[in-house]
Structure formats: C-alpha cells, structure tokens
Design an enzyme around this catalytic site. Structure first.
Site, PDB file in Angstrom:
ATOM      1  N   GLU A 198       0.801  -1.232   0.000  1.00  9.72           N
ATOM      2  CA  GLU A 198       0.000   0.000   0.000  1.00  9.72           C
ATOM      3  C   GLU A 198       0.834   1.283   0.000  1.00  9.72           C
ATOM      4  OE1 GLU A 198      -3.002   0.173   3.005  1.00  9.72           O
ATOM      5  OE2 GLU A 198      -3.979  -1.667   2.349  1.00  9.72           O
ATOM      6  N   GLU A 377      -5.014  -8.595   1.237  1.00  7.98           N
ATOM      7  CA  GLU A 377      -5.693  -8.208   2.480  1.00  7.98           C
ATOM      8  C   GLU A 377      -7.174  -7.992   2.218  1.00  7.98           C
ATOM      9  OE1 GLU A 377      -4.151  -4.841   4.655  1.00  7.98           O
ATOM     10  OE2 GLU A 377      -2.081  -5.431   4.264  1.00  7.98           O
TER      11      GLU A 377
END
Ligand code: FCB
Length: 464
Positions: A198, A377
């Site tokens: 991320e 995720e």
C-alpha cells in the site's frame, strides 16, 4: 485520500469516542444455502505484518524503524500504544506456525522488518534477523504452507529516515539492495515476493494526513515519496530477475472501486478524478509503465521533476502477479466529497460492500489484462472479541464475490484474510481487533474466534 484520512481531518483525539460506534455487517444477502467451490489448490491464506505482530523491538540486533520512533512520540497512537511487544510473534513463532497448520492455511503473507535484517537499512546484515525469517519460511514449508513475503510494510529503517527516507531518491536503490539480500537468503524456499504494501497509505496517511509514520503533512512531498516508492518497486523487481533465484514478484496495492454518488455529470467527472488518485496512479505505472495523463496534469512541477527519464520503464518492469488489498468502495459527489452508501465498521474509514470486490477484480481484468491476482488483504475489525459472527458474515460475502469474479474469468489465485491474529493497528494501537485469532495481550494466549473456526471449514471444503 480516503483511508484513515477521515480520522486525520478530524484529529486523532476528537474521534476517540466515535471510532467505536461502527455499524455491523448486514446478514448475508445472497440465497441461503448457495455454495461456491473454489478452483483446486486455491490459496486460502491469512496476512500479517512485521511491526504489527513481532514485538522484540530491540532484541537480537534489530535496529529501529520509523514506526518505533513514531509510536513512542506523545499523542501519535491511541493510549500511547507501541509495537514493542505486539503479539510477541518473534518469541512465539513455533506455536503460531502450528496454529496456522491447524487452521489448514495454504498460504501465509507476512512482512520482513527491514531494520531487523539491516539495522541501519543498508550495509551490515544482522544474521540473527535473517535467521528468524529463515525459521519462519522453513516452518511454513514444513507445514505445507506457501510463504508470501512482503518486503516493505511501512517500517522504513530509522537510520534511512534520517537521510530523508523515501523523500530521498536513493532510498529506492537502498530498498532494492535490501530486497536482494532477502532473495539471496530465502530464495531457495521459493516464496512469492511482494515489494511494497500500500504505497498509497504511506503517501496519504504518512505524508499527507500525518497520522502514520513519519507523520508529515506535505502533499507535494508525499507525491514525490510516492514516485520513489514506485521506483523502489521497479528496482526490486529487476533485482529479483538479476539475482537468478527465480521466484514470482509483484506489488500489493490498496485499491477501491470508485462510483459517482449520483447520476450527475459533475459526480461522474469527480469519480474519474478520484479513480485516478485511488487506483490508476498506482496500477498504470506498475502494470503499464506510465502515469495516467489526467492524474499527471494535477501534479506540480516539483513532483514531475522527481520523475526522471527512464523511471517509468523501471517501474513497469514486468511483474508476475498483483496483490490486491480491498477494504471497500468509494462514492464521490459532484463536489468531490466522499459519501458512505454501505455500513462501516469500527474502522470508520471502511465501507463494507462485497460487491465492490467483484467490481474491482473484474475491472482489473478488463483494463489491465490477465495479470494473476492474489487478495493480499481483506477483513474487518469488530468488538466481538470471540463470537465474531459479523466477521464470518463479512468474509462469507466477500469470498462469494471473489468466487463470482473467478467465474467471470478473473485469475484469482489466493485470498489472504487480514488478519491472522489481533495486532497493533497503527495509530489505533490495540483498540481495533482485526484477527481471526484472539490475542490476550496480557498473557499472549491465542484463542480461535468463531471466524477462525469457520474459516478452517471453508478451507477444508475449498469453498463457502
Ligand atoms: C491495511 C494495512 C494493514 C492493516 C489493515 C487494517 O491498510 O496494510 O497493515 O492495518 O489496513
């Protein structure tokens, strides 16, 4: 700028009460009894990251990272929580590996603490740090679990931060050199490699909102950091090819399908701009070797100057897969603000919409081709400490959406639930529990929640 930035805008303290008011997930909407079998060998997994679970922050030669420094500063995290001990995974490795085996996990995504391996970020290797990750990958392989190794999950070595960290272009090369160290050390265990976790969150939350390490608030600097992170990704992919160890590699991006909040042209055009920020500015460079023109046009000269000739060719070096972190969609109004159209969770930045996962996965296929995908995720926090039926519902509906995407031709290989166990949730400290396994932070006892027991059955029958 969506995730967690809501908290940032309101100020960490101001939302202390409101962060616990999250709605729960609605009961499953789909036809009851409907079942979905996944492709043979589907990689049912779970995800964690080093700083969030390991603890042992000053042991066996580990150097500090930006998160050690940040979490120890007054007012940065809820209750002043730090990752000093976290879930004590460093000392409980064998037990945690056995737990994963007992759940039947086929894949485990974890991250390496860069400063455990290289205490000052570069130069001398800390053999004890490497030994820990060696025991981890060997322990996984012995239990038939595929290792998925994230090289950077936000914990930049503090010694490098003192040289500017990712603000310094050299950090991209320091990262690739560290990556090379890891390829050499663990390549024979044939893990799947993930470069960055991320980068969007580093840019938006660490450098714009300033509520994650290193706690800066400078949008221009943030976007320079974003470019350097991507350059680091590309150099690390190239380093894997050069290392000759084989292995597959990609980035793990946080992505969010963006929808206009209403049918107006203004909302549609704002949604396009938001999609550039949320998705295309990350996907295009990594998968196409270019920045989207509409996004580039919004960037000041200082950011464009940081993008040197040849960088995009490096960033776009062919990767083998893409990791997708999915926490919800984004709805944008004609004035460019975000509205929520679905329930949230205890994490008030989260919007719970399983269908958004289907839209996201099929959109990646449509716009970027058949790159193999792994969900790196997906999950939710809940205050239901053991009987987390809300999480069971959440996961069942998201798995069903993933199954529909596979049926629509998406090459989804694996699914890593965030998270295996309760852990240090960054600025939220230990107040948000995202794990399928409960951790008692006083005794460090692990207890399977309802979701873990349910997930074990899902894995055993390869479907929901
Ligand atoms: C993601 C992070 C992960 C965890 C979850 C809840 O953005 O990658 O470490 O904090 O959110």
């Amino acid at each position: 700028m969506r995730r967690r930035s809501l908290l940032a805008l309101a100020g960490l303290g101001a939302l202390a009460g409101c962060a616990r008011t999250g709605a729960t997930v609605q009961p499953a909407a789909g036809p009851s009894g409907a079942s979905a079998t996944f492709p043979p060998g589907f990689g049912w997994g779970a995800s964690t990251s080093a700083y969030q679970i390991e603890g042992a922050a000053t042991e066996d030669g580990r150097g500090p990272s930006v998160w050690d420094v940040f979490s120890h500063e007054a007012g940065r995290t809820r209750n002043g929580d730090t990752g000093d001990v976290a879930a004590d995974h460093y000392h409980r490795l064998t037990g945690d590996l056995d737990l994963m085996r007992d759940l039947g996990l086929r894949s485990y995504r974890f991250s390496v603490s860069w400063s455990r391996v290289l205490p000052t970020g570069r130069g001398a290797v800390n053999q004890q740090g490497l030994d820990f990750y060696r025991r981890l990958v060997d322990g996984l392989r012995e239990r038939g679990i595929a290792p998925v190794v994230t090289l950077f999950h936000w914990d930049t070595p503090q010694a490098l931060q003192e040289l500017g960290g990712w603000e310094n272009r050299d950090c991209a090369q320091w990262f690739a050199d560290y990556a090379h160290t890891m390829y050499t050390a663990l390549g024979d265990a044939d893990p799947t490699w993930l470069t960055l976790n991320e980068p969007k969150t580093v840019v938006d939350v660490g450098y714009t909102a300033g509520i994650h390490a290193p706690g800066k608030r400078d949008r221009q600097l943030a976007n320079i950091v974003g470019h350097h992170l991507l350059l680091g990704h590309g150099l690390a992919v190239q380093a894997l090819r050069a290392a000759g160890t084989g292995g597959r590699i990609g980035a793990a991006l946080s992505l969010s399908p963006v929808y206009p909040a209403d049918e107006t042209d203004a909302a549609r055009s704002q949604a396009t701009a938001s999609d550039a920020e949320e998705n295309r500015r990350w996907l295009d460079p990594v998968l196409k070797g270019s920045y989207p023109q509409d996004w580039l046009a919004t960037q000041p000269a200082a950011v464009r100057t940081a993008m040197r000739d040849g960088d995009l060719a490096v960033i776009g070096t062919a990767s083998d897969l893409l990791g997708v972190n999915y926490y919800g969609p984004t709805h944008i109004t004609g004035t460019g603000s975000r509205v929520m159209k679905h329930p949230t969770s205890q994490a008030t930045w989260q919007e719970i919409d399983p269908n958004g996962l289907y839209d996201l996965l099929t959109r990646i296929k449509r716009d970027y081709g058949d790159v193999p995908l792994t969900i790196t995720e997906n999950g939710m926090p809940t205050t239901n400490a053991f009987d987390d039926q809300d999480r069971v519902t959440f996961l069942r509906e998201h798995f069903a959406a993933a199954h529909r995407a596979i049926a629509a031709g998406v090459k989804l290989e694996s699914y890593h639930v965030w998270s295996l166990m309760d852990n240090f949730e960054w600025a939220e400290g230990y107040t948000q529990r995202w794990g399928m396994v409960h951790v008692d932070y006083t005794t460090q006892q692990r207890t399977l929640k309802a979701s873990a027991r349910w997930y074990k059955e899902v894995i055993a029958r390869n479907g929901v």
